[in-house]
Design a protein around this motif. Structure first.
Motif, PDB file in Angstrom:
ATOM      1  N   ALA A 164       0.852  -1.195   0.000  1.00 30.01           N
ATOM      2  CA  ALA A 164       0.000   0.000   0.000  1.00 30.01           C
ATOM      3  C   ALA A 164       0.882   1.237   0.000  1.00 30.01           C
ATOM      4  O   ALA A 164       2.015   1.207   0.479  1.00 30.01           O
ATOM      5  N   ALA A 165       0.354   2.328  -0.513  1.00 24.50           N
ATOM      6  CA  ALA A 165       1.050   3.613  -0.444  1.00 24.50           C
ATOM      7  C   ALA A 165       0.984   4.107   0.992  1.00 24.50           C
ATOM      8  O   ALA A 165      -0.044   3.995   1.653  1.00 24.50           O
ATOM      9  N   THR A 166       2.097   4.610   1.479  1.00 21.70           N
ATOM     10  CA  THR A 166       2.185   5.050   2.869  1.00 21.70           C
ATOM     11  C   THR A 166       1.822   6.522   2.984  1.00 21.70           C
ATOM     12  O   THR A 166       2.579   7.326   3.514  1.00 21.70           O
ATOM     13  N   ASN A 167       0.647   6.883   2.520  1.00 25.82           N
ATOM     14  CA  ASN A 167       0.192   8.268   2.616  1.00 25.82           C
ATOM     15  C   ASN A 167      -0.726   8.442   3.817  1.00 25.82           C
ATOM     16  O   ASN A 167      -1.617   9.261   3.822  1.00 25.82           O
ATOM     17  N   GLY A 168      -0.492   7.673   4.824  1.00 26.12           N
ATOM     18  CA  GLY A 168      -1.217   7.709   6.087  1.00 26.12           C
ATOM     19  C   GLY A 168      -0.716   6.565   6.930  1.00 26.12           C
ATOM     20  O   GLY A 168       0.113   5.767   6.497  1.00 26.12           O
ATOM     21  N   LEU A 169      -1.191   6.456   8.137  1.00 26.67           N
ATOM     22  CA  LEU A 169      -0.784   5.381   9.033  1.00 26.67           C
ATOM     23  C   LEU A 169      -1.137   4.031   8.434  1.00 26.67           C
ATOM     24  O   LEU A 169      -2.262   3.824   7.983  1.00 26.67           O
ATOM     25  N   VAL A 170      -0.177   3.124   8.412  1.00 27.00           N
ATOM     26  CA  VAL A 170      -0.420   1.735   8.027  1.00 27.00           C
ATOM     27  C   VAL A 170      -0.485   0.943   9.327  1.00 27.00           C
ATOM     28  O   VAL A 170       0.522   0.809  10.030  1.00 27.00           O
ATOM     29  N   THR A 171      -1.678   0.466   9.672  1.00 26.49           N
ATOM     30  CA  THR A 171      -1.864  -0.303  10.900  1.00 26.49           C
ATOM     31  C   THR A 171      -1.620  -1.764  10.588  1.00 26.49           C
ATOM     32  O   THR A 171      -2.345  -2.357   9.785  1.00 26.49           O
ATOM     33  N   GLY A 172      -0.590  -2.329  11.219  1.00 30.81           N
ATOM     34  CA  GLY A 172      -0.230  -3.710  10.956  1.00 30.81           C
ATOM     35  C   GLY A 172      -1.203  -4.706  11.546  1.00 30.81           C
ATOM     36  O   GLY A 172      -1.821  -4.459  12.586  1.00 30.81           O
ATOM     37  N   LYS A 173      -1.344  -5.822  10.872  1.00 31.04           N
ATOM     38  CA  LYS A 173      -2.181  -6.920  11.365  1.00 31.04           C
ATOM     39  C   LYS A 173      -1.437  -7.628  12.498  1.00 31.04           C
ATOM     40  O   LYS A 173      -0.212  -7.675  12.519  1.00 31.04           O
ATOM     41  N   ARG A 174      -2.189  -8.182  13.411  1.00 32.53           N
ATOM     42  CA  ARG A 174      -1.594  -8.883  14.551  1.00 32.53           C
ATOM     43  C   ARG A 174      -1.264 -10.324  14.190  1.00 32.53           C
ATOM     44  O   ARG A 174      -1.911 -10.937  13.346  1.00 32.53           O
ATOM     45  N   VAL A 175      -0.247 -10.845  14.862  1.00 27.29           N
ATOM     46  CA  VAL A 175       0.142 -12.238  14.691  1.00 27.29           C
ATOM     47  C   VAL A 175       0.453 -12.804  16.078  1.00 27.29           C
ATOM     48  O   VAL A 175       1.038 -12.126  16.926  1.00 27.29           O
ATOM     49  N   HIS A 176       0.001 -14.055  16.301  1.00 24.92           N
ATOM     50  CA  HIS A 176       0.150 -14.722  17.594  1.00 24.92           C
ATOM     51  C   HIS A 176       1.476 -15.475  17.633  1.00 24.92           C
ATOM     52  O   HIS A 176       1.790 -16.214  16.701  1.00 24.92           O
ATOM     53  N   LEU A 177       2.220 -15.310  18.701  1.00 24.89           N
ATOM     54  CA  LEU A 177       3.518 -15.982  18.819  1.00 24.89           C
ATOM     55  C   LEU A 177       3.442 -17.266  19.637  1.00 24.89           C
ATOM     56  O   LEU A 177       4.465 -17.742  20.111  1.00 24.89           O
ATOM     57  N   ASN A 178       2.252 -17.852  19.774  1.00 26.91           N
ATOM     58  CA  ASN A 178       2.104 -19.032  20.628  1.00 26.91           C
ATOM     59  C   ASN A 178       2.807 -20.271  20.096  1.00 26.91           C
ATOM     60  O   ASN A 178       3.120 -21.167  20.861  1.00 26.91           O
ATOM     61  N   ASN A 179       3.080 -20.376  18.805  1.00 26.60           N
ATOM     62  CA  ASN A 179       3.718 -21.576  18.261  1.00 26.60           C
ATOM     63  C   ASN A 179       5.114 -21.290  17.728  1.00 26.60           C
ATOM     64  O   ASN A 179       5.681 -22.098  17.019  1.00 26.60           O
ATOM     65  N   ALA A 180       5.682 -20.123  18.061  1.00 24.99           N
ATOM     66  CA  ALA A 180       6.989 -19.768  17.510  1.00 24.99           C
ATOM     67  C   ALA A 180       7.884 -19.196  18.600  1.00 24.99           C
ATOM     68  O   ALA A 180       7.408 -18.534  19.529  1.00 24.99           O
ATOM     69  N   MET A 181       9.153 -19.432  18.458  1.00 21.10           N
ATOM     70  CA  MET A 181      10.118 -18.852  19.388  1.00 21.10           C
ATOM     71  C   MET A 181      10.415 -17.396  19.035  1.00 21.10           C
ATOM     72  O   MET A 181      10.937 -16.654  19.852  1.00 21.10           O
ATOM     73  N   GLY A 182      10.078 -17.017  17.808  1.00 14.52           N
ATOM     74  CA  GLY A 182      10.305 -15.639  17.392  1.00 14.52           C
ATOM     75  C   GLY A 182       9.742 -15.385  16.013  1.00 14.52           C
ATOM     76  O   GLY A 182       9.187 -16.284  15.372  1.00 14.52           O
ATOM     77  N   VAL A 183       9.882 -14.151  15.584  1.00 20.77           N
ATOM     78  CA  VAL A 183       9.392 -13.746  14.266  1.00 20.77           C
ATOM     79  C   VAL A 183      10.430 -12.843  13.620  1.00 20.77           C
ATOM     80  O   VAL A 183      11.030 -11.995  14.277  1.00 20.77           O
ATOM     81  N   THR A 184      10.659 -13.070  12.344  1.00 24.19           N
ATOM     82  CA  THR A 184      11.488 -12.188  11.536  1.00 24.19           C
ATOM     83  C   THR A 184      10.536 -11.297  10.755  1.00 24.19           C
ATOM     84  O   THR A 184       9.700 -11.793  10.008  1.00 24.19           O
ATOM     85  N   VAL A 185      10.630  -9.994  10.988  1.00 32.16           N
ATOM     86  CA  VAL A 185       9.758  -9.027  10.331  1.00 32.16           C
ATOM     87  C   VAL A 185      10.491  -8.488   9.110  1.00 32.16           C
ATOM     88  O   VAL A 185      11.643  -8.057   9.215  1.00 32.16           O
ATOM     89  N   VAL A 186       9.826  -8.522   7.954  1.00 29.64           N
ATOM     90  CA  VAL A 186      10.424  -8.050   6.702  1.00 29.64           C
ATOM     91  C   VAL A 186       9.534  -6.960   6.116  1.00 29.64           C
ATOM     92  O   VAL A 186       8.346  -7.196   5.880  1.00 29.64           O
ATOM     93  N   LEU A 187      10.094  -5.786   5.903  1.00 32.83           N
ATOM     94  CA  LEU A 187       9.405  -4.706   5.205  1.00 32.83           C
ATOM     95  C   LEU A 187       9.983  -4.621   3.810  1.00 32.83           C
ATOM     96  O   LEU A 187      11.206  -4.635   3.628  1.00 32.83           O
TER      97      LEU A 187
END
Length: 168
Positions: A17-40
């Motif tokens: 999406a074009a970032t011409n305003g706040l981009v509200t990220g979707k939530r993700v549950h960490l219950n089955n993972a030791m961590g998350v790698t975030v990629v933009l």
């Protein structure tokens, strides 16, 4: 054995999406993972849209309590006007924070970008099991951006079709 479902799962933080305003990220549950790698993944803009992010933690998949997750101490960046996989990673460090504001000298506004940072599940406060990544209004408004979550070190391996939804 395949990587998807065995070693990692992938979730959408924000669709392109074009970032011409706040981009509200979707939530993700960490219950089955030791961590998350975030990629933009960022596209080229006309200027003034240097990358920024804000990492949040939550007590519920929707609603609940939300707070900053001040755990980002390093992030990695690849940038070029037209990325062709010949780029190398540049490491940036900072005091632990929930925000990243890439320095203007990195020219992320006028280049394509990959920005990566890690979040350990153990970093979340008691009662928090979900994260999200928001992107503030970047200003000039014509940089296209997407956010992906790579859940890693899965505690339960499954075939991709049998992986639990990442919000639950």
């Amino acid at each position: 054995m395949h990587g998807l479902g065995n070693c990692f799962d992938i979730g959408l933080g924000a669709p392109p999406a074009a970032t011409n305003g706040l981009v509200t990220g979707k939530r993700v549950h960490l219950n089955n993972a030791m961590g998350v790698t975030v990629v933009l993944v960022g596209g080229v803009a006309s200027g003034g849209d240097d990358l920024q992010v804000d990492l949040q933690q939550h007590t519920a998949g929707t609603g609940g309590n939300t707070s900053d997750l001040d755990c980002i101490t390093e992030y990695w960046l690849k940038s070029a006007v037209a990325m062709d996989n010949s780029e190398t990673w540049t490491r940036f460090t900072q005091a632990a924070a929930s925000e990243i504001a890439v320095p203007a000298s990195a020219n992320t506004d006028i280049q394509q970008n990959l920005l990566v940072f890690e979040v350990e599940a153990a970093s979340l406060a008691d009662g928090c099991e979900w994260i999200s990544v928001n992107v503030p209004d970047l200003g000039a408004g014509d940089k296209t951006l997407a956010v992906l979550y790579f859940m890693r070190d899965l505690q339960v391996s499954r075939t991709p079709a049998n992986l639990a939804a990442l919000l639950s």
